[in-house]
Design a protein around this motif. Structure first.
Motif, PDB file in Angstrom:
ATOM      1  N   ALA A 234      11.331 -63.172   3.409  1.00 30.48           N
ATOM      2  CA  ALA A 234      10.991 -63.341   1.992  1.00 30.48           C
ATOM      3  C   ALA A 234      12.253 -63.053   1.191  1.00 30.48           C
ATOM      4  O   ALA A 234      12.597 -61.902   0.938  1.00 30.48           O
ATOM      5  N   THR A 235      12.969 -64.117   0.828  1.00 31.94           N
ATOM      6  CA  THR A 235      14.251 -63.983   0.128  1.00 31.94           C
ATOM      7  C   THR A 235      14.263 -64.961  -1.046  1.00 31.94           C
ATOM      8  O   THR A 235      14.620 -66.130  -0.873  1.00 31.94           O
ATOM      9  N   PRO A 236      13.864 -64.517  -2.236  1.00 33.32           N
ATOM     10  CA  PRO A 236      13.710 -65.436  -3.367  1.00 33.32           C
ATOM     11  C   PRO A 236      15.012 -65.970  -3.953  1.00 33.32           C
ATOM     12  O   PRO A 236      14.995 -66.909  -4.731  1.00 33.32           O
ATOM     13  N   ASP A 237      16.161 -65.367  -3.603  1.00 37.95           N
ATOM     14  CA  ASP A 237      17.444 -65.866  -4.111  1.00 37.95           C
ATOM     15  C   ASP A 237      18.504 -65.740  -3.032  1.00 37.95           C
ATOM     16  O   ASP A 237      18.312 -65.044  -2.025  1.00 37.95           O
ATOM     17  N   ILE A 238      19.618 -66.399  -3.236  1.00 31.63           N
ATOM     18  CA  ILE A 238      20.639 -66.482  -2.191  1.00 31.63           C
ATOM     19  C   ILE A 238      21.274 -65.131  -1.895  1.00 31.63           C
ATOM     20  O   ILE A 238      21.615 -64.841  -0.739  1.00 31.63           O
ATOM     21  N   ASP A 239      21.408 -64.270  -2.895  1.00 34.69           N
ATOM     22  CA  ASP A 239      22.000 -62.950  -2.652  1.00 34.69           C
ATOM     23  C   ASP A 239      21.135 -62.115  -1.719  1.00 34.69           C
ATOM     24  O   ASP A 239      21.646 -61.462  -0.795  1.00 34.69           O
ATOM     25  N   SER A 240      19.824 -62.116  -1.965  1.00 32.44           N
ATOM     26  CA  SER A 240      18.926 -61.340  -1.100  1.00 32.44           C
ATOM     27  C   SER A 240      18.899 -61.938   0.304  1.00 32.44           C
ATOM     28  O   SER A 240      18.777 -61.208   1.297  1.00 32.44           O
ATOM     29  N   ALA A 241      19.053 -63.267   0.401  1.00 38.10           N
ATOM     30  CA  ALA A 241      19.060 -63.918   1.711  1.00 38.10           C
ATOM     31  C   ALA A 241      20.306 -63.556   2.507  1.00 38.10           C
ATOM     32  O   ALA A 241      20.238 -63.269   3.711  1.00 38.10           O
ATOM     33  N   ILE A 242      21.465 -63.567   1.856  1.00 44.36           N
ATOM     34  CA  ILE A 242      22.717 -63.204   2.528  1.00 44.36           C
ATOM     35  C   ILE A 242      22.657 -61.764   3.012  1.00 44.36           C
ATOM     36  O   ILE A 242      23.045 -61.450   4.150  1.00 44.36           O
ATOM     37  N   GLU A 243      22.153 -60.870   2.150  1.00 41.29           N
ATOM     38  CA  GLU A 243      22.043 -59.452   2.523  1.00 41.29           C
ATOM     39  C   GLU A 243      21.102 -59.274   3.704  1.00 41.29           C
ATOM     40  O   GLU A 243      21.403 -58.531   4.646  1.00 41.29           O
ATOM     41  N   PHE A 244      19.961 -59.945   3.674  1.00 37.79           N
ATOM     42  CA  PHE A 244      18.972 -59.789   4.739  1.00 37.79           C
ATOM     43  C   PHE A 244      19.536 -60.284   6.067  1.00 37.79           C
ATOM     44  O   PHE A 244      19.432 -59.585   7.086  1.00 37.79           O
ATOM     45  N   ARG A 245      20.137 -61.468   6.076  1.00 33.81           N
ATOM     46  CA  ARG A 245      20.660 -62.024   7.321  1.00 33.81           C
ATOM     47  C   ARG A 245      21.790 -61.148   7.883  1.00 33.81           C
ATOM     48  O   ARG A 245      21.844 -60.881   9.087  1.00 33.81           O
ATOM     49  N   ARG A 246      22.682 -60.688   7.005  1.00 35.11           N
ATOM     50  CA  ARG A 246      23.780 -59.831   7.453  1.00 35.11           C
ATOM     51  C   ARG A 246      23.237 -58.534   8.053  1.00 35.11           C
ATOM     52  O   ARG A 246      23.693 -58.079   9.106  1.00 35.11           O
ATOM     53  N   ASP A 247      22.245 -57.956   7.395  1.00 42.10           N
ATOM     54  CA  ASP A 247      21.675 -56.690   7.864  1.00 42.10           C
ATOM     55  C   ASP A 247      20.989 -56.871   9.216  1.00 42.10           C
ATOM     56  O   ASP A 247      21.161 -56.034  10.117  1.00 42.10           O
TER      57      ASP A 247
END
Length: 431
Positions: A234-247
């Motif tokens: 659940a990543t509503p924007d690209i910043d949250s998506a980048i952070e989630f994938r990296r983590d």
């Protein structure tokens, strides 16, 4: 030459594109949700588009509050539906959802391995711990997040032991020098949460069953990073998506896993049409309602503030959020909602229309086919995702344009396969 790894793309079998806003279509849409020929045709169309898999979400309860707005909530049992429609296809994978909190491990192991045989290695398991539904199984309260994932970890270990208890090699002819037979034997598992004797009463299919998971809390991310082959996000924007994938990749690497074998797949809801104006009209029509009570209750359950008495033009600020409020529903969605308010200071109206409130915090695209293709390409280039779960919204037009125009354009750009290569879903995820 473009050597970029092909995106992994799945399509939800929960028909999010069927709307109840038009009263004339309500009865027709509700009937389609229970129509086997409808899913058979959808599976064949998805395979023509070369999609990786069809995914059937599931919940073991009925939310009456959203039933009229979301006819796709609930419906046919995922495993039975998959068994019924798989014969119409040859290559596309299928993801079935089974809860580690409500299913007995032996039943789950048998059901999934049965599907593995029926699909000839094209089945995957979406591991869910459940957020609701405990009353249907004699439980008054759910365990907390940490314990739910401890249960899921042991549950998964039991399933793997059961699958190994009746190995495929036991089916080979005796006496052949080139075949090493493994014995069929009980697992005799006695753990904190489960006691299972075994062995399983169905042999293992040669292809491994890949795991999918959507953990986003600390415990959930650890479990997903240690276990899952595909991770729904659940990543509503690209910043949250980048952070989630990296983590996720950092956690997986620390656990000794090959991070390139893990696919992070955000949910992508989209309203697409011939023009942006038409797409926004479709979105607004879908979200225009005189009764926002359900959204107000949802916001209050996440962050503890009741906005129902405020005008739609009121600005929602960080100061209004109860910092000491702990959501009993989802800490992950609560954090995403707080983040949206702190970053945007939206009006009540804008907040009610946001993905964080009205879209399960999914990545959302509203626009044309080219708008969608360009944004997918950008997310891929920024390493925000390894693919996505397609959630067409608004009308069947979004579904049709996705299959008939978006996918071909992604293929032209070298972002998605032209044809299937691997037979099993496990192999395809690593291709």
């Amino acid at each position: 030459m473009n050597t970029q790894k092909s995106l992994c793309i799945g399509l939800s079998l929960s028909p999010t594109w069927l709307s109840t806003k038009n009263e004339k279509n309500q009865d027709v849409n509700k009937a389609l949700i229970l129509s086997l020929p409808y899913y058979m045709n959808l599976a064949k169309r998805a395979e023509v588009a070369k999609l990786d898999f069809l995914f059937r979400p599931d919940a073991l309860f009925l939310n009456i509050d959203i039933l009229n707005q979301s006819p796709a909530f609930g419906g046919l049992d995922p495993s039975i539906l998959i068994a019924a429609i798989v014969q119409e296809t040859d290559y596309i994978g299928f993801i079935s959802t089974l809860s580690t909190l409500f299913y007995p491990p032996f039943i789950a192991a048998r059901q999934l391995q049965s599907l593995n045989w029926i699909t000839q290695g094209r089945i995957g398991w979406n591991i869910v711990t459940a957020l609701k539904g405990q009353e249907n199984f004699g439980q008054k309260v759910l365990p907390d997040s940490q314990e739910r994932y401890e249960i899921a970890k042991e549950f998964t270990q039991v399933l793997e032991a059961l699958w190994q208890s009746y190995p495929h090699s036991s089916l080979e002819n005796k006496g052949r020098a080139d075949r090493v037979q493994q014995p069929i034997k009980p697992i005799e598992h006695q753990g904190r949460f489960f006691e299972v004797q075994g062995p399983l009463n169905i042999p293992a299919y040669p292809a491994k069953i890949p795991y999918f998971q959507a953990g986003a809390s600390e415990a959930g991310r650890d479990f997903a990073a240690s276990t899952a082959d595909g991770i729904f996000a659940a990543t509503p924007d690209i910043d949250s998506a980048i952070e989630f994938r990296r983590d996720i990749r950092e956690r997986a690497q620390q656990m000794g896993r090959d991070v390139n074998s893990i696919r992070v797949l955000p949910g992508l809801s989209f309203y697409i049409a011939a023009t942006r104006e038409e797409a926004y009209q479709c979105f607004e029509q879908q979200h225009t309602t005189p009764d926002f009570n359900r959204q107000f209750r949802y916001i209050e359950s996440l962050i503890g503030i009741n906005l129902s008495s405020l005008s739609l033009d009121t600005i929602v600020t960080e100061a209004m959020i109860q910092t000491d409020f702990n959501s009993s529903y989802s800490q992950t969605h609560a954090q995403l909602l707080r983040r949206f308010i702190c970053r945007n200071q939206p009006t009540v109206k804008a907040l009610l229309a946001s993905p964080e409130v009205n879209g399960s915090a999914h990545w959302r695209i509203i626009g044309t086919v080219d708008d969608m293709v360009n944004e997918i390409e950008n997310w891929s280039a920024c390493q925000a995702c390894d693919g996505f779960i397609a959630l067409p919204c608004g009308s069947e037009q979004s579904l049709n344009l996705f299959l008939e125009q978006v996918i071909p354009k992604l293929q032209e750009k070298g972002l998605f396969r032209q044809d299937y290569q691997e037979q099993s879903l496990w192999e395809r995820l690593r291709g």
